[in-house]
Design an enzyme around this catalytic site. Sequence first.
Site, short mmCIF file in Angstrom:
data_model
loop_
_atom_site.label_atom_id
_atom_site.label_comp_id
_atom_site.label_asym_id
_atom_site.label_seq_id
_atom_site.Cartn_x
_atom_site.Cartn_y
_atom_site.Cartn_z
N HIS A 115 0.83 -1.21 0.00
CA HIS A 115 0.00 0.00 0.00
C HIS A 115 0.87 1.27 0.00
CE1 HIS A 115 -3.27 -2.81 0.58
NE2 HIS A 115 -2.56 -3.36 1.56
N GLU A 148 -3.01 0.15 7.64
CA GLU A 148 -2.06 -0.91 7.31
C GLU A 148 -0.75 -0.35 6.78
OE1 GLU A 148 -1.76 -4.82 4.34
OE2 GLU A 148 -3.63 -3.68 4.49
N HIS A 164 2.46 -7.29 4.61
CA HIS A 164 1.11 -6.76 4.80
C HIS A 164 0.59 -7.06 6.21
CE1 HIS A 164 -0.02 -5.70 0.57
NE2 HIS A 164 1.06 -6.43 0.35
N GLU A 180 1.19 -11.98 5.52
CA GLU A 180 0.23 -11.24 6.35
C GLU A 180 0.63 -11.48 7.80
OE1 GLU A 180 -2.13 -9.34 5.20
OE2 GLU A 180 -2.90 -10.10 3.29
#
Length: 491
Positions: free
Chosen positions: A322, A337, A391, A454
């Site tokens: 991101h 995030e 992430h 993640e």
Amino acid sequence: MKLTQQVWKKAAAAFAAAALLLAPVLPGPAAHAAGPEAGTRIVLDDRTLEGAEPVVVAGTTMVPIRVVSEQLGYAVNWNKSAEKVTIGSSPSPLVLTLGSVSADSGSGPVALQQAPFVRANTTYVPLRFVGSQMGLGVKWQQATGTVYLQTPAENPRDSAEPAMPSNPAPAPAAPSVPAPAPASNAAETSASIDAISFSDSRLTIAADSPVVPQGTLLRNPDRIVVDLPGSAFGPALLRNGNLNLGQIAALPVEGSSLVKQVRYSLFSQSPSTVRVVLDLNRSAGYNLYTQGNLVIVDLNDGGTAPPAGANGKKIVVIDPGHGDQDPGGIGITGVKEKNMVLPLSLKVAALLKQEPDIDLIMTRSDDTFVTRSGRAKMANDAGADLFLSIHGNKASSSSAVGTETYYADAARSKSLADVIQKHVQAATGFRDRGSKQANFIVIRQTTMPAALVEIGFLSNKEEETLMMREDFQQKVAEAIVAGIKEYLKLD
């Protein structure tokens, strides 16, 4: 760039439709439907999705969106009392109501052949809607009972310039980054500059086509000037406003004793030329070269630095997910995030810089935006040996917990995902959700071993709190580096 109202509406509808397809499993009342067709299956990009049987309702083939959500990673907000799903954010969200044959969007209603429903904890949408509205290639093979879904090269959620609402609010002006007017002669512009990052004494400039850089070392003050003739800024670097001729944007640099900052601007319009300047604390040697569509400036206090990957070094690309206008998931207490993964990734980078057998490239080193395809392309152009995207997870329920790692191509990347998962899960102590196959663009379009980890769930308060702690991030960073070294056999 000015768009007509019709274009805004088409873009909003495209975004809305794509988001609808990728919503996760939602609670809601059961619906009457035929059971799964005998032997039916769904194949996404030539890969059979387990537990994803279509059902037929009143002659309409309905497909579950849960598995596609897990594969492509979209999230939505669920209002249980109203039985509504809100996808996207103001001013143009898409609102889907269970039992309704119309979805509301900023560009008007979107018709469905059959109303979405939930059966056995799975949300179903019409197959025809998937094909005509959501940008997926769809084929139904009745003889074998198979639904074939083909993702486009880049879906709307991943595009460099996301779809805009039908009545867009004016973008706020960014004081430090105004952005380039198009070149006066379009024929003179052939390359789009899509990303600029700095890490490990290395400046990396990503273009969408080859450029021939021109470098100059100047004194009083000390600086390195890199001109890129025949280039202009791409949408990702224009996100915060306009970089008109002569206006300058800055990329902050932290932790470097040599480089003060990186500046970039549209230096000329005839021919269109992007200029990037490294402001130095003292004079230094450098090596300017290209790898694919990347322009790289390697700095060295003692003379000319060798290219990335020279002397048998492994090229590792770390991708903090991101950035900038793309916050990623929003945690249960409001943590973005992007603000969790960047400091964690910088800790990983600091450790990798200490490894004599590794050359590091960061897809971003500050709060900037790089498209997902651009991140993969950066790694491909560099000839990387390993790509890791970092992430934080999010779910509609705060009870979801754990660490998981994704790979796209099992033959190429599963062993990397397994090693990263082993080390990171041991460091987090969170539930072990394992390594899984998925279709994320950054790991699908890369050509080297690639994984997406993640760390934990921002939607769970305990995991969110831990993931923002410095000591926890350092522990996870050390685990990531240990996994990378094990995979590359550098221990």
